[in-house]
Design a protein around this motif. Structure first.
Motif, PDB file in Angstrom:
ATOM      1  N   VAL A  48       0.838  -1.206   0.000  1.00 15.04           N
ATOM      2  CA  VAL A  48       0.000   0.000   0.000  1.00 15.04           C
ATOM      3  C   VAL A  48       0.871   1.252   0.000  1.00 15.04           C
ATOM      4  O   VAL A  48       0.627   2.198  -0.757  1.00 15.04           O
ATOM      5  N   LEU A  49       1.890   1.259   0.825  1.00 15.87           N
ATOM      6  CA  LEU A  49       2.775   2.427   0.900  1.00 15.87           C
ATOM      7  C   LEU A  49       3.509   2.661  -0.425  1.00 15.87           C
ATOM      8  O   LEU A  49       3.692   3.807  -0.845  1.00 15.87           O
ATOM      9  N   GLN A  50       3.886   1.595  -1.085  1.00 15.96           N
ATOM     10  CA  GLN A  50       4.572   1.736  -2.369  1.00 15.96           C
ATOM     11  C   GLN A  50       3.612   2.168  -3.471  1.00 15.96           C
ATOM     12  O   GLN A  50       3.934   3.057  -4.261  1.00 15.96           O
ATOM     13  N   GLU A  51       2.458   1.547  -3.525  1.00 15.53           N
ATOM     14  CA  GLU A  51       1.516   1.795  -4.616  1.00 15.53           C
ATOM     15  C   GLU A  51       0.794   3.141  -4.498  1.00 15.53           C
ATOM     16  O   GLU A  51       0.644   3.857  -5.474  1.00 15.53           O
ATOM     17  N   ILE A  52       0.337   3.467  -3.306  1.00 18.53           N
ATOM     18  CA  ILE A  52      -0.498   4.668  -3.131  1.00 18.53           C
ATOM     19  C   ILE A  52       0.326   5.901  -2.776  1.00 18.53           C
ATOM     20  O   ILE A  52       0.028   7.005  -3.228  1.00 18.53           O
ATOM     21  N   PHE A  53       1.386   5.698  -1.999  1.00 16.76           N
ATOM     22  CA  PHE A  53       2.176   6.847  -1.542  1.00 16.76           C
ATOM     23  C   PHE A  53       3.507   6.975  -2.272  1.00 16.76           C
ATOM     24  O   PHE A  53       4.329   7.829  -1.921  1.00 16.76           O
ATOM     25  N   ASN A  54       3.730   6.092  -3.254  1.00 19.07           N
ATOM     26  CA  ASN A  54       4.961   6.136  -4.062  1.00 19.07           C
ATOM     27  C   ASN A  54       6.229   6.087  -3.222  1.00 19.07           C
ATOM     28  O   ASN A  54       7.207   6.783  -3.517  1.00 19.07           O
ATOM     29  N   LYS A  55       6.214   5.298  -2.177  1.00 18.63           N
ATOM     30  CA  LYS A  55       7.386   5.143  -1.311  1.00 18.63           C
ATOM     31  C   LYS A  55       8.311   4.072  -1.890  1.00 18.63           C
ATOM     32  O   LYS A  55       7.861   3.109  -2.509  1.00 18.63           O
ATOM     33  N   SER A  56       9.588   4.253  -1.677  1.00 18.32           N
ATOM     34  CA  SER A  56      10.543   3.209  -2.057  1.00 18.32           C
ATOM     35  C   SER A  56      10.329   2.020  -1.119  1.00 18.32           C
ATOM     36  O   SER A  56       9.687   2.146  -0.067  1.00 18.32           O
ATOM     37  N   ARG A  57      10.873   0.890  -1.485  1.00 20.28           N
ATOM     38  CA  ARG A  57      10.752  -0.308  -0.634  1.00 20.28           C
ATOM     39  C   ARG A  57      11.325  -0.025   0.755  1.00 20.28           C
ATOM     40  O   ARG A  57      10.733  -0.393   1.762  1.00 20.28           O
ATOM     41  N   GLU A  58      12.455   0.654   0.817  1.00 20.14           N
ATOM     42  CA  GLU A  58      13.108   0.944   2.106  1.00 20.14           C
ATOM     43  C   GLU A  58      12.254   1.883   2.961  1.00 20.14           C
ATOM     44  O   GLU A  58      12.072   1.655   4.154  1.00 20.14           O
ATOM     45  N   ASP A  59      11.723   2.948   2.338  1.00 19.56           N
ATOM     46  CA  ASP A  59      10.866   3.882   3.084  1.00 19.56           C
ATOM     47  C   ASP A  59       9.581   3.199   3.539  1.00 19.56           C
ATOM     48  O   ASP A  59       9.113   3.423   4.659  1.00 19.56           O
ATOM     49  N   ALA A  60       9.016   2.363   2.671  1.00 16.99           N
ATOM     50  CA  ALA A  60       7.785   1.649   3.022  1.00 16.99           C
ATOM     51  C   ALA A  60       8.028   0.710   4.206  1.00 16.99           C
ATOM     52  O   ALA A  60       7.204   0.619   5.116  1.00 16.99           O
TER      53      ALA A  60
END
Length: 108
Positions: A48-60
């Motif tokens: 969800v964090l990657q898809e909706i908030f465009n976070k990198s894997r590390e940030d997610a």
């Protein structure tokens, strides 16, 4: 009627209306927060964090662990309309995938 200083120069003129320039006001910003529960998988939250908030894997991963350890985590700060859309997308995605993930927004 004019006011005069010690030299007799005009300080102000009460008979004139001066229009001040409007100050541009920045839109209010809203924090989008994920809430912890025992039911969502860590991988789903990261997705969800990657898809909706465009976070990198590390940030997610970092945000997901913060939510897991502290009960709540900030996904980002946005203007009202963007924050509202992000919350709706998270809730729709969770519902479609049969997850009880909760997402809220609060004024910063």
């Amino acid at each position: 009627m004019e006011g005069r200083d010690a030299n007799g120069d005009a300080k102000y003129d009460n008979g004139k209306y001066t229009k001040s320039k409007p100050k541009s006001k920045h839109p209010s910003q809203y924090r989008v927060l994920l809430l912890y529960d025992d039911y969502n998988t860590k991988e789903f939250v990261v997705l969800v964090l990657q898809e909706i908030f465009n976070k990198s894997r590390e940030d997610a991963m970092r945000i997901m662990l913060h939510v897991h350890n502290h009960g709540v985590g900030e996904c980002g700060i946005y203007p009202f309309e963007v924050a509202e859309t992000k919350v709706t997308r998270v809730m729709d995605t969770a519902r479609k995938n049969q997850h009880p993930l909760q997402c809220v927004m609060e004024k910063q």
